[in-house]
Design an enzyme around this catalytic site. Structure first.
Site, PDB file in Angstrom:
ATOM      1  N   LYS A  88       0.825  -1.216  -0.033  1.00 36.95           N
ATOM      2  CA  LYS A  88      -0.001  -0.012   0.049  1.00 36.95           C
ATOM      3  C   LYS A  88       0.778   1.234  -0.066  1.00 36.95           C
ATOM      4  O   LYS A  88       0.709   2.166  -0.633  1.00 36.95           O
ATOM      5  CB  LYS A  88      -1.049   0.052   1.350  1.00 36.95           C
ATOM      6  CG  LYS A  88      -1.669  -1.142   1.336  1.00 36.95           C
ATOM      7  CD  LYS A  88      -2.817  -0.765   2.530  1.00 36.95           C
ATOM      8  CE  LYS A  88      -2.211  -0.893   3.850  1.00 36.95           C
ATOM      9  NZ  LYS A  88      -1.823  -2.208   4.318  1.00 36.95           N
ATOM     10  N   ARG A  94      -9.450   0.423   9.259  1.00 35.98           N
ATOM     11  CA  ARG A  94      -8.747  -0.689   9.435  1.00 35.98           C
ATOM     12  C   ARG A  94     -10.061  -1.714  10.081  1.00 35.98           C
ATOM     13  O   ARG A  94      -9.614  -2.641  10.324  1.00 35.98           O
ATOM     14  CB  ARG A  94      -7.729  -0.696  10.546  1.00 35.98           C
ATOM     15  CG  ARG A  94      -6.405  -0.561   9.765  1.00 35.98           C
ATOM     16  CD  ARG A  94      -5.300  -1.497  10.297  1.00 35.98           C
ATOM     17  NE  ARG A  94      -4.215  -1.675  10.296  1.00 35.98           N
ATOM     18  CZ  ARG A  94      -3.199  -0.903   9.742  1.00 35.98           C
ATOM     19  NH1 ARG A  94      -3.280   0.046   8.942  1.00 35.98           N
ATOM     20  NH2 ARG A  94      -1.842  -1.358   9.949  1.00 35.98           N
ATOM     21  N   ARG A 148      11.579  -6.194   4.869  1.00 36.94           N
ATOM     22  CA  ARG A 148      11.549  -4.849   4.772  1.00 36.94           C
ATOM     23  C   ARG A 148      12.506  -3.799   5.398  1.00 36.94           C
ATOM     24  O   ARG A 148      12.657  -4.199   6.784  1.00 36.94           O
ATOM     25  CB  ARG A 148       9.983  -4.203   5.286  1.00 36.94           C
ATOM     26  CG  ARG A 148       9.962  -2.847   5.040  1.00 36.94           C
ATOM     27  CD  ARG A 148       8.262  -2.662   4.965  1.00 36.94           C
ATOM     28  NE  ARG A 148       7.658  -2.859   6.150  1.00 36.94           N
ATOM     29  CZ  ARG A 148       6.125  -2.987   6.157  1.00 36.94           C
ATOM     30  NH1 ARG A 148       5.368  -2.267   5.112  1.00 36.94           N
ATOM     31  NH2 ARG A 148       5.633  -3.009   7.290  1.00 36.94           N
ATOM     32  N   ARG A 154      11.623  -1.721  10.798  1.00 31.24           N
ATOM     33  CA  ARG A 154      10.629  -1.150  11.764  1.00 31.24           C
ATOM     34  C   ARG A 154      10.565  -2.123  12.944  1.00 31.24           C
ATOM     35  O   ARG A 154      10.617  -3.193  12.780  1.00 31.24           O
ATOM     36  CB  ARG A 154       9.283  -1.137  10.990  1.00 31.24           C
ATOM     37  CG  ARG A 154       8.864   0.175  10.607  1.00 31.24           C
ATOM     38  CD  ARG A 154       7.591  -0.025   9.618  1.00 31.24           C
ATOM     39  NE  ARG A 154       6.485  -0.481  10.264  1.00 31.24           N
ATOM     40  CZ  ARG A 154       5.304  -0.582   9.632  1.00 31.24           C
ATOM     41  NH1 ARG A 154       5.093   0.078   8.541  1.00 31.24           N
ATOM     42  NH2 ARG A 154       4.443  -1.158  10.315  1.00 31.24           N
ATOM     43  N   ARG A 209      -0.274  -9.185  13.330  1.00 27.85           N
ATOM     44  CA  ARG A 209      -0.783  -7.993  12.394  1.00 27.85           C
ATOM     45  C   ARG A 209      -1.538  -8.567  11.392  1.00 27.85           C
ATOM     46  O   ARG A 209      -2.652  -8.185  11.087  1.00 27.85           O
ATOM     47  CB  ARG A 209       0.137  -7.124  12.042  1.00 27.85           C
ATOM     48  CG  ARG A 209       0.624  -6.163  13.106  1.00 27.85           C
ATOM     49  CD  ARG A 209       2.178  -5.686  12.572  1.00 27.85           C
ATOM     50  NE  ARG A 209       2.405  -4.767  11.380  1.00 27.85           N
ATOM     51  CZ  ARG A 209       3.582  -4.911  10.702  1.00 27.85           C
ATOM     52  NH1 ARG A 209       4.390  -5.651  11.072  1.00 27.85           N
ATOM     53  NH2 ARG A 209       3.485  -4.232   9.763  1.00 27.85           N
TER      54      ARG A 209
END
Ligand code: AMP
Length: 214
Positions: free
Chosen positions: A13, A88, A127, A160, A171
């Protein structure tokens, strides 16, 4: 262009939103980024959000809605906006409808980025962000030259805090249980555009633009 990006963590996203921002002059509103900035600033709001974020749970609706309301009032959103990571859950979606109704700026579309589970895991665990350039990279997928360029610029590849395996699992569960019902909600509203999110970034972007008719 007033759109919502829907998709699991790691579905791309943020990356795709950045491309639309560069090409169409709209703004990206990422509640995750706004919350991380609040945590980094040490504000009271940030302190309230931090525990939920570290656990991979959702931050309370009132905190997130307050941030969104404020952000949508800023003049740069007049050219259009991409909501990335918001709403969300169904309650946030209903609140968003109300807020946008009040300012007479309804959504044009909701884009769902569909990605296989195995790829999501690699995207999330791999990531990194370059500490100097801010560029989003991935140790599994980025060309070695791009990873080296960050280090050559004196940067470090930063992960992160919530991109560790335990939090990622949580998540993804939260996504399935709380966010995925929005797919039906927006399909019923006639706003849903489904985009295959696997494959090269440029191919996904081409499919996204075609789905949006731009
Ligand atoms: P993201 O960068 O979108 O993956 O968001 C990172 C974390 O911020 C999430 O795991 C949640 O803890 C929190 N967060 C982001 N957006 C929302 C939202 N719309 N509602 C509640 N929590 C959120």
């Amino acid at each position: 262009m007033r759109i919502v990006f829907l998709g699991a963590p790691g579905s791309g996203k943020g990356t795709q939103a950045q491309k639309l921002v560069a090409d169409f002059g709209v703004v990206q509103i990422s509640t995750g980024d706004l919350l991380r900035a609040a945590v980094a600033s040490g504000s009271e709001l940030g302190q309230r959000a931090k525990a939920a974020m570290d656990a991979g749970a959702l931050v309370s609706d009132d905190i997130v809605l307050g941030m969104i309301r404020e952000r949508l009032q800023e003049p740069d959103t007049q050219a259009g906006f991409i909501l990335d990571g918001f709403p969300r859950n169904l309650s946030q979606a209903a609140s968003l409808d109300k807020v946008l109704g009040e300012i007479a700026r309804p959504l044009d579309a909701v884009c769902l980025l569909d990605v296989d589970f195995d790829i999501l895991m690699k995207r999330l665990t791999g990531r990194r962000t370059c500490s100097v350039t801010g560029k989003l990279l991935n140790v599994y997928f980025s060309p070695q030259s791009e990873l080296d360029a960050c280090q050559a610029a004196g940067g470090q590849l930063v992960q992160r805090a919530d991109d560790n395996e335990q939090t990622i699992g949580k998540r993804l569960t939260v996504y399935r249980e709380q966010t995925e019902p929005l797919v039906g909600f927006y399909r019923d509203a006639g706003l849903l555009r489904e985009v295959a999110g696997d494959g090269a970034m440029a191919d996904v972007y081409a499919r996204l633009k075609s789905a949006l008719g731009v």
